[in-house]
Every structure is written in C-alpha cells, then in structure tokens.
Design an enzyme around this catalytic site. Structure first.
Site, PDB file in Angstrom:
ATOM      1  N   LEU A  38       0.715  -1.237  -0.046  1.00  0.00           N
ATOM      2  CA  LEU A  38       0.176   0.007   0.028  1.00  0.00           C
ATOM      3  C   LEU A  38       0.814   1.339   0.134  1.00  0.00           C
ATOM      4  O   LEU A  38       2.186   1.101   0.386  1.00  0.00           O
ATOM      5  CB  LEU A  38      -0.943   0.052   1.316  1.00  0.00           C
ATOM      6  CG  LEU A  38      -1.871  -0.956   1.509  1.00  0.00           C
ATOM      7  CD1 LEU A  38      -2.603  -1.119   2.572  1.00  0.00           C
ATOM      8  CD2 LEU A  38      -3.000  -0.965   0.411  1.00  0.00           C
ATOM      9  N   SER A  39       0.179   2.216  -0.419  1.00  0.00           N
ATOM     10  CA  SER A  39       0.832   3.660  -0.275  1.00  0.00           C
ATOM     11  C   SER A  39       1.128   3.845   1.247  1.00  0.00           C
ATOM     12  O   SER A  39       0.305   3.478   1.936  1.00  0.00           O
ATOM     13  CB  SER A  39      -0.013   4.704  -0.806  1.00  0.00           C
ATOM     14  OG  SER A  39       0.421   5.817  -0.729  1.00  0.00           O
ATOM     15  N   THR A  74      11.118   3.595   1.361  1.00  0.00           N
ATOM     16  CA  THR A  74      12.044   3.555   2.691  1.00  0.00           C
ATOM     17  C   THR A  74      12.998   2.528   2.424  1.00  0.00           C
ATOM     18  O   THR A  74      14.152   2.467   2.511  1.00  0.00           O
ATOM     19  CB  THR A  74      11.113   3.539   3.816  1.00  0.00           C
ATOM     20  OG1 THR A  74      10.602   4.701   3.832  1.00  0.00           O
ATOM     21  CG2 THR A  74      12.371   3.654   4.837  1.00  0.00           C
ATOM     22  N   ARG A  86       6.569   7.844 -12.811  1.00  0.00           N
ATOM     23  CA  ARG A  86       5.476   8.581 -13.192  1.00  0.00           C
ATOM     24  C   ARG A  86       5.727  10.104 -13.638  1.00  0.00           C
ATOM     25  O   ARG A  86       4.950  10.842 -14.102  1.00  0.00           O
ATOM     26  CB  ARG A  86       4.332   8.618 -12.274  1.00  0.00           C
ATOM     27  CG  ARG A  86       3.479   7.146 -12.241  1.00  0.00           C
ATOM     28  CD  ARG A  86       2.669   6.896 -11.069  1.00  0.00           C
ATOM     29  NE  ARG A  86       1.810   5.846 -11.303  1.00  0.00           N
ATOM     30  CZ  ARG A  86       0.590   5.599 -11.944  1.00  0.00           C
ATOM     31  NH1 ARG A  86       0.098   6.347 -12.724  1.00  0.00           N
ATOM     32  NH2 ARG A  86       0.148   4.319 -12.048  1.00  0.00           N
ATOM     33  N   ARG A 133      -2.548   1.102 -14.656  1.00  0.00           N
ATOM     34  CA  ARG A 133      -1.564   0.571 -13.515  1.00  0.00           C
ATOM     35  C   ARG A 133      -1.203  -0.693 -14.081  1.00  0.00           C
ATOM     36  O   ARG A 133       0.098  -0.793 -14.016  1.00  0.00           O
ATOM     37  CB  ARG A 133      -2.575   0.010 -12.283  1.00  0.00           C
ATOM     38  CG  ARG A 133      -3.005   1.387 -11.563  1.00  0.00           C
ATOM     39  CD  ARG A 133      -3.627   0.874 -10.253  1.00  0.00           C
ATOM     40  NE  ARG A 133      -4.530   1.730  -9.677  1.00  0.00           N
ATOM     41  CZ  ARG A 133      -4.375   2.104  -8.491  1.00  0.00           C
ATOM     42  NH1 ARG A 133      -3.042   2.230  -7.908  1.00  0.00           N
ATOM     43  NH2 ARG A 133      -5.101   3.301  -8.063  1.00  0.00           N
ATOM     44  N   ASN A 138       1.710   0.604 -16.657  1.00  0.00           N
ATOM     45  CA  ASN A 138       2.726   1.182 -15.670  1.00  0.00           C
ATOM     46  C   ASN A 138       3.520  -0.191 -15.101  1.00  0.00           C
ATOM     47  O   ASN A 138       4.837  -0.399 -15.193  1.00  0.00           O
ATOM     48  CB  ASN A 138       2.065   1.440 -14.380  1.00  0.00           C
ATOM     49  CG  ASN A 138       3.150   2.252 -13.470  1.00  0.00           C
ATOM     50  OD1 ASN A 138       3.910   2.694 -13.832  1.00  0.00           O
ATOM     51  ND2 ASN A 138       2.656   2.197 -12.364  1.00  0.00           N
ATOM     52  N   SER A 169       1.796  -1.880  -7.225  1.00  0.00           N
ATOM     53  CA  SER A 169       1.663  -2.769  -7.982  1.00  0.00           C
ATOM     54  C   SER A 169       0.531  -3.683  -7.415  1.00  0.00           C
ATOM     55  O   SER A 169       0.637  -4.728  -6.851  1.00  0.00           O
ATOM     56  CB  SER A 169       2.780  -3.881  -8.399  1.00  0.00           C
ATOM     57  OG  SER A 169       3.681  -3.779  -7.087  1.00  0.00           O
TER      58      SER A 169
END
Ligand SMILES: Nc1ncnc2c1ncn2[C@@H]1O[C@H](COP(=O)(O)OS(=O)(=O)O)[C@@H](OP(=O)(O)O)[C@H]1O
Ligand SMILES: Nc1ncnc2c1ncn2[C@@H]1O[C@H](COP(=O)(O)OP(=O)(O)O)[C@@H](O)[C@H]1O
Length: 208
Positions: A38-39, A45, A70, A84, A87, A111
């Site tokens: 998830l975002s 990080t 992007r 997506r 992408n 993804s």
C-alpha cells in the site's frame, strides 16, 4: 523474423558481451527485487535503505520507484486499472533490462494487481524475481499519510485510491514478507538487512 504486438519484420540481434560476462565484471548476479504494498507501507524507504546497504557492500543496485517513474517514463499513465497494468508492464520490462545488465534492480511500486506482478515474474527466470510484500496494516499507512493522499481519498477528492476505493491483492507466494512484530515496525535498516540476507543466501552477491 518475427511479429510481436504491432511490430512486424523484426529481428533479435545478439551482442558478443553477454549477461554472464557482465556479472563476472560486477561480481554479483542480476535480479529484480520487486517491492509491493500500500501507499505509505514503506516501499521507498526499504528501496533506498537496501540500495545504500548494497552500495556499502560494493554491490551495484538501482531503484525504480513508481512515484518517480510517473514523472517521466510513465507520465502518460493515470490510476485506472488498465493504466496501472501498463505501468507495471513497462517497469517490469525495464527491470528485466537492468537485471540483464547484471544489476540488482529494486522496483518499488504499489503494483496492486496479482496478475500484473505475476506477469513481471514470468518475464524473468523465476528465481531472479524476488517479491517483497510490505504487509503493513491500512490503519498504519493511513496514520502515516506522509503525502496527505489518504485524507484526500477519504474526503472523496481522489477517486480510486488503493486500499480505500481501489483493491490491493496481496501476494500468495512472495519470497519475503515484511511485517510488524508485536505491533512494532522493523527499522529501515532491519528491513534492508532481511533482504540482504536473502540475496546473500541465494548467492546474488557473489559470482564465481
Ligand atoms: N489513486 C491512487 N492510488 C494509489 N496511489 C496514488 C493514487 N494517486 C496518486 N497516487 C500516488 O502514486 C504513487 C503510486 O504509484 P505507483 O506507480 O506505484 O502505482 S501503481 O503501482 O501503478 O498502482 C503513490 O506513491 P506511494 O505512496 O509511494 O505508494 C501515491 O503517492
Ligand atoms: N520501517 C519504518 N519505520 C518507521 N517509519 C517508516 C518505516 N518505513 C517507512 N516509514 C515512514 O512511513 C512513511 C511512508 O514511507 P514510504 O517509504 O514513503 O512508503 P511508500 O513508498 O510505500 O509510500 C514515510 O514517512 C517513512 O519515513
């Protein structure tokens, strides 16, 4: 001669210096470390921490970060399902080239769809695709909200936000899963260390 997609009358040209020679030069084995989650789950990080840890060990890696790509390669794509998918396909192809160049390519993208990640895995020899699942609870990612996007999504100002009103399909058979222990998230260094240990154990950090 071949026909591939919209390309007709195309030929594959083999170069005299191959992947094995490049790997010998770099003293490592090319592969793709694919970080999904998830975002706000910590993908970037981990990618940066791993990149730094490998550099310290004299190993060459390169980060392909979804947000960054992007800004260029994928700036024509949005967030509807087919965008997506395209992408992920493009980044999968680029990652495959980096791995062929002998690098440890670190791809960090949400993804969200399993079939898209599996399609990237299928582009490479199976053992050269190392899927890392950032298995962090939505509540944690939303509490972090480092870019303020969850707030906008909850307010209905962003439509189709992953985890809110767009699906995330967790991996079924990933190589590495990063998760909280006793409610505590591992440090960036510990997360990177887990991936480095895996790469070390599988022989990616040497070439004989
Ligand atoms: N609708 C929607 N859903 C999810 N994410 C969104 C959306 N709109 C913008 N963003 C921002 O775009 C970053 C994710 O880009 P990715 O290329 O990794 O997404 S995807 O793999 O194609 O789903 C993501 O970055 P990360 O937070 O690093 O994951 C967000 O900052
Ligand atoms: N292991 C961690 N421990 C503490 N904070 C973290 C950790 N991983 C990520 N963060 C913090 O969470 C936020 C989101 O991390 P980020 O790497 O940008 O996630 P993503 O790339 O998945 O969106 C950032 O503010 C980051 O500093």
């Amino acid at each position: 001669m071949a026909t591939l997609g919209n390309s007709t009358n195309i030929f594959w040209h083999e170069c005299p210096v191959g992947k094995l020679e490049r790997q010998r030069l770099l003293k490592q084995k090319g592969c793709v470390v694919w970080i999904t989650g998830l975002s706000g789950s910590g993908k970037s990080t981990l990618a940066c921490s791993l990149n730094r840890e490998l550099y310290t060990r004299g190993k060459l890696s390169y980060v392909l970060d979804g947000d960054n790509l992007r800004h260029g390669l994928n700036k024509d794509l949005g967030f509807k399902a087919e965008d997506r998918t395209e992408n992920i396909r493009r980044v999968g192809e680029v990652a495959k080239l980096f791995a062929d160049a002998g690098l440890i390519c670190i791809a960090s993208l949400i993804s969200p769809y399993r079939k898209d990640r599996d399609a990237c895995r299928a582009m490479l020899a199976d053992e050269n695709f190392i899927e890392v699942f950032m298995n962090m609870p939505l509540e944690l990612c939303e509490a972090r909200d480092s870019k303020g996007l969850y707030k906008l999504a909850r307010a209905g100002k962003i439509k189709g936000f992953t985890g809110i009103d767009d699906p995330y399909e967790p991996p079924l058979n990933c190589e590495i899963e990063i998760q909280q222990k006793d409610g505590v998230c591992p440090t960036p260094g510990d997360m990177a260390g887990e991936v480095v240990s895996y790469l070390e154990g599988k022989g990616y950090l040497h070439y004989q």
